[in-house]
Design a protein around this motif. Structure first.
Motif, PDB file in Angstrom:
ATOM      1  N   TYR A 716      24.455  31.636  42.239  1.00 23.14           N
ATOM      2  CA  TYR A 716      24.846  30.248  41.967  1.00 23.14           C
ATOM      3  C   TYR A 716      23.643  29.321  42.134  1.00 23.14           C
ATOM      4  N   PHE A 717      22.864  29.526  43.186  1.00 23.48           N
ATOM      5  CA  PHE A 717      21.670  28.705  43.408  1.00 23.48           C
ATOM      6  C   PHE A 717      20.701  28.828  42.231  1.00 23.48           C
ATOM      7  N   GLU A 718      20.448  30.066  41.786  1.00 27.76           N
ATOM      8  CA  GLU A 718      19.508  30.280  40.681  1.00 27.76           C
ATOM      9  C   GLU A 718      20.010  29.629  39.395  1.00 27.76           C
ATOM     10  N   GLN A 719      21.314  29.706  39.139  1.00 29.32           N
ATOM     11  CA  GLN A 719      21.883  29.071  37.940  1.00 29.32           C
ATOM     12  C   GLN A 719      21.694  27.561  37.981  1.00 29.32           C
ATOM     13  N   GLN A 720      21.976  26.969  39.173  1.00 31.41           N
ATOM     14  CA  GLN A 720      21.819  25.525  39.303  1.00 31.41           C
ATOM     15  C   GLN A 720      20.357  25.120  39.203  1.00 31.41           C
ATOM     16  N   LEU A 721      19.495  25.882  39.829  1.00 36.48           N
ATOM     17  CA  LEU A 721      18.064  25.565  39.781  1.00 36.48           C
ATOM     18  C   LEU A 721      17.552  25.619  38.344  1.00 36.48           C
ATOM     19  N   ASP A 722      17.972  26.611  37.612  1.00 36.53           N
ATOM     20  CA  ASP A 722      17.567  26.744  36.214  1.00 36.53           C
ATOM     21  C   ASP A 722      18.052  25.555  35.393  1.00 36.53           C
ATOM     22  N   ALA A 723      19.307  25.132  35.657  1.00 37.66           N
ATOM     23  CA  ALA A 723      19.856  23.993  34.919  1.00 37.66           C
ATOM     24  C   ALA A 723      19.105  22.706  35.251  1.00 37.66           C
ATOM     25  N   PHE A 724      18.710  22.536  36.489  1.00 40.03           N
ATOM     26  CA  PHE A 724      17.957  21.341  36.872  1.00 40.03           C
ATOM     27  C   PHE A 724      16.539  21.380  36.304  1.00 40.03           C
ATOM     28  N   ALA A 731      18.611  16.192  38.326  1.00 42.16           N
ATOM     29  CA  ALA A 731      18.358  16.418  39.737  1.00 42.16           C
ATOM     30  C   ALA A 731      18.240  15.101  40.505  1.00 42.16           C
ATOM     31  N   ALA A 732      17.524  14.134  39.930  1.00 40.37           N
ATOM     32  CA  ALA A 732      17.339  12.853  40.615  1.00 40.37           C
ATOM     33  C   ALA A 732      18.665  12.153  40.846  1.00 40.37           C
ATOM     34  N   LYS A 733      19.525  12.189  39.871  1.00 40.91           N
ATOM     35  CA  LYS A 733      20.834  11.557  39.996  1.00 40.91           C
ATOM     36  C   LYS A 733      21.708  12.309  40.997  1.00 40.91           C
ATOM     37  N   THR A 734      21.584  13.625  41.033  1.00 37.47           N
ATOM     38  CA  THR A 734      22.404  14.447  41.927  1.00 37.47           C
ATOM     39  C   THR A 734      22.086  14.158  43.380  1.00 37.47           C
ATOM     40  N   VAL A 735      20.797  14.029  43.711  1.00 38.90           N
ATOM     41  CA  VAL A 735      20.416  13.835  45.109  1.00 38.90           C
ATOM     42  C   VAL A 735      20.466  12.365  45.522  1.00 38.90           C
ATOM     43  N   ALA A 736      20.680  11.481  44.585  1.00 38.07           N
ATOM     44  CA  ALA A 736      20.721  10.042  44.896  1.00 38.07           C
ATOM     45  C   ALA A 736      22.120   9.667  45.413  1.00 38.07           C
ATOM     46  N   VAL A 737      22.464  10.211  46.556  1.00 35.90           N
ATOM     47  CA  VAL A 737      23.767   9.926  47.148  1.00 35.90           C
ATOM     48  C   VAL A 737      23.592   9.658  48.640  1.00 35.90           C
TER      49      VAL A 737
END
Length: 771
Positions: A716-724, A731-737
């Motif tokens: 799951y981590f690798e899939q998400q990392l690849d998508a980002f 990624a910037a929007k995801t961590v901006a919380v």
């Protein structure tokens, strides 16, 4: 009809009744050897008969009352020569004839009552009870507990302490077996959550795993009990009982400053104030000889109810309402009784008359407080009477109060009028319809108030309440503590020890614990330690097919329960494991993240709480117990997880499982921010994704992931990392919380991928469930 025919008809009727009884008689081995009125007969009477033949004199039919022997065994008024119950002779008892009859005009309960006919077993129980002499017993909860001898059990080696003897005896009788012990990691996680509301850290787990024997476990339990987090965890339940909130309720719902009393509750639990003193101070601390400021502060317990600030109200109506609330809170929270049912009429099921109710109400009716003190424009931080605490007092004498201001702090407390206010029975409970005058007195069905020489004021009520002869107080508190640990009390209906409440699953255990609790100084920490050191508590949560089939509610404790964490503990676990938790004790309530517009849509538009002003900085990361509770709009994230809305005394929370809870865990800003911050901190120390995922998993779930779990999370981590990395996800929007400062040097794609993986772990059922 001539005489021979009458005789034959009577014989035929008798034979028909006997035949019906015989048809409904189940196998003898299904019935107890000795039928008990309390545990076998009264529950049936309560469900099927007391509606028309119970304590409520206004609804008694045919002059028959079945709850007391003098009336139940007397000759029937409307059936000459007949008796409802003839001890020793069930076939001569009118009760038996009627409960087995199929004649709608004769049978009991009547068809139009919609109570349903008795089952075969219930009829057989009645027959056997009458045959054995129809012996009545005082209601079990109104009889002072006695310490029974330990029962014989099949495996004495399994019993760590007395609790295990009683539990194992029940398992033996039910034909069930106890579970093996939980593995050390699950056990320590369970104990930490039960005692402090916080999970153990990986370092604590590692230390315990080096030597997870009895001595090490006992030492860990002692450390948990001595932690200041213990008081915070215990206080959550008592705040429910005391209906604590940070606003006054009703339409304007302005701010109140009662939080110093909450600080005292936390302090009292941490100092292990004996429960009899804990109760006495809260009921009557102001009336104690030479009462200290702390003892007066404790009486804030009785002042936590709602207050109106609306113009045009009738002050006396609300003054009465406030005292009705005090009466209910005391009787339900401390005595475990539904006395409020007698406000308007005699209790329909319990032996409490309306006069009994207003005699109890009279203890609170002499308080100084007013029904109305002005509208919102003259906003005051507390309602009279108040305890005004200076900054010097707080810093020098009451140091447990977390107060940083230099001004005075005001808390609503109790105070007595110099002249005794008369109390009357109110017709139908209406404030302006007084009838006969009554004097203060406690509930005679529970225990006489005149057995000891005590005053007829709140101090006398407190002394009556914590008397060693009082059959309820110790039982009720022990049951609440048991409930907080196991998810259900020995008496399931923890707020109702009366006739309609559930019978205790282990009555001998409850009595043993209650007496032992009083014998050892009403010591709450010792009680909890006893429970946690028992093998009953240490069992694995695995469930066998037999146990699931024969005991689906786990009444016999053949395994440890799987119970979701309380709402506050869900928040605390997320904050703690992510490293966000600010562990400051006490102080004013805080306003964390909340959806916009909620307060504004449910407010009068006046006062300090007209709009929601979210806090900043460390205040965002305080424990759940400190979240600001506005009565008209309770914290939504808490309510989703079944927190009390604090509108009234509540001794047991619901446990639901809804899609909204899953949505909250997936989308709540706090959970997302915690996942982001946890990822940020892990990456600052180690760039290895596999190691970071394993550490996050162990931190949150308190165990190492299996190889399969590592594989799934890694993919799951690798899939998400690849998508980002490829820009499919931002990624910037995801961590901006959240408002916790970000790390500007972090690889945002890697941080976002790890953040989402950690969020996935938080959303595993195991994360917020004790197991």
């Amino acid at each position: 009809m001539n005489k021979p025919l009458i005789v034959l008809a009577s014989i035929a009727a008798g034979v028909a009744v006997l035949a019906a009884c015989m048809q409904k008689q189940p196998d003898a081995d299904r019935l107890p050897d000795q039928v008990s009125y309390n545990f076998h007969i009264r529950p049936i009477l309560s469900d099927k008969c007391f509606k028309c033949h119970g304590p409520d004199v206004n609804h008694q039919e045919a002059g028959l009352r079945l709850d007391i022997p003098e009336r139940a065994l007397a000759a029937l008024r409307e059936t000459k020569g007949a008796f409802a119950i003839v001890p020793g002779f069930p076939d001569s008892s009118e009760l038996i004839r009627r409960i087995v009859s199929d004649d709608p005009g004769y049978q009991m309960p009547t068809p139009d009552s919609h109570l349903g006919q008795l089952s075969e077993k219930e009829v057989a129980l009645f027959r056997k009870w009458i045959k054995q002499g129809a012996k009545y017993e005082r209601h079990w909860a109104f009889t002072a507990p006695k310490k029974p001898a330990l029962p014989e059990v099949s495996d004495k080696k399994w019993a760590k302490n007395e609790i295990d003897y009683f539990i194992l005896a029940g398992l033996d009788q039910a034909g069930l077996e106890h579970n093996d012990a939980a593995d050390p990691e699950h056990l320590l996680k369970r104990a930490a959550l039960d005692v402090t509301g916080l999970p153990p850290t990986p370092a604590v787990l590692d230390s315990f795993l080096q030597q997870p024997d009895d001595a090490a476990y006992a030492a860990r339990v002692d450390q948990l009990l001595n932690s200041t987090a213990f008081g915070e965890k215990m206080a959550v339940h008592w705040l429910d009982v005391a209906r604590y909130s940070d606003s006054y309720g009703y339409q304007d719902d302005n701010i109140r400053t009662q939080w110093a009393w909450r600080d005292w509750v936390i302090h009292a639990f941490n100092e292990n104030l004996p429960y009899d003193q804990f109760v006495t101070w809260q009921l009557a601390g102001d009336l104690l000889p030479g009462a200290s400021r702390e003892q007066i502060l404790a009486t804030g317990f009785l002042r936590n109810h709602k207050y109106t600030e609306e113009g045009g109200v009738i002050p006396e109506e609300y003054r009465i309402e406030y005292n009705l609330d005090k009466t209910k809170t005391y009787s339900k929270g401390v005595l475990g009784l539904t006395v409020e049912c007698a406000q308007c009429h005699d209790h329909k099921y319990d032996p409490f008359s309306q006069k009994d109710y207003y005699r109890l109400f009279a203890f609170f009716n002499n308080a100084k407080e007013l029904g109305f003190e002005g509208d919102i424009t003259s906003s005051k931080p507390a309602k009279m009477p108040v305890l005004k605490l200076t900054a010097d007092e707080v810093h020098n004498t009451l140091q447990f109060i977390n107060y940083k201001d230099t001004g005075s702090l005001m808390v609503s407390v109790m105070g007595e009028n110099d002249t005794l206010r008369k109390t009357f029975v109110l017709n139908r409970g209406v404030y302006d319809q007084p009838t006969v005058q009554v004097l203060p007195a406690a509930l005679p069905a529970v225990m006489s108030y005149d057995t000891v020489n005590i005053p007829r004021n709140r101090l006398g009520l407190a002394q009556w309440t914590v008397s060693r002869q009082n059959p309820l107080t110790a039982r009720v508190w022990v049951n609440q503590v048991w409930q907080e640990i196991f998810g259900r009390g020995i008496v399931k209906t923890s707020g109702d020890f009366g006739m309609q409440g559930d019978l205790p699953s282990h009555p001998e255990l409850l009595d043993w614990l209650a007496v032992d609790f009083m014998e050892h100084g009403w010591d709450t920490k010792r009680l909890i330690r006893q429970i946690l050191l028992s093998n009953t508590y240490r069992q694995s949560a695995r469930v066998s097919k037999k146990a699931l089939q024969e005991d689906p509610e786990n009444i016999y404790y053949s395994h440890a329960p799987r119970v979701r964490l309380q709402a506050e503990s869900v928040r605390d676990l997320i904050l703690s494991t992510s490293g966000l938790l600010v562990s400051e004790i006490g102080g004013p309530s805080v306003k964390p993240y909340q959806p916009k517009g909620l307060w504004e849509a449910a407010t009068s538009g006046r006062g300090e709480l007209a709009t929601y002003q979210q806090d900043k900085g460390d205040k965002l990361y305080r424990r759940g117990i400190y979240t600001f509770i506005k009565l008209t709009v309770p914290p939504p994230s808490m309510i989703l997880f079944d927190a009390s809305n604090r509108d009234q005394c509540e001794v047991k929370r619901l446990q639901t499982n809804t899609p909204l809870q899953a949505l909250a865990m997936l989308n709540d800003p706090l959970v997302l921010e915690a996942s982001r911050v946890f990822a940020q901190k892990l990456l600052a120390g180690n760039k290895d994704a596999t190691a970071n995922i394993s550490l996050a998993f162990r931190t949150i779930l308190c165990r190492a992931p299996s190889s399969k779990e590592k594989e799934i999370l890694g993919k799951y981590f690798e899939q998400q990392l690849d998508a980002f990395r490829k820009g499919k996800l931002d990624a910037a929007k995801t961590v901006a919380v959240g408002e916790y400062p970000p790390d500007p040097t972090a690889d945002k794609a890697q941080q976002a991928a790890l953040m989402k993986t950690i969020n996935l772990i938080y959303n595993m059922e195991e994360a917020i469930v004790k197991s």
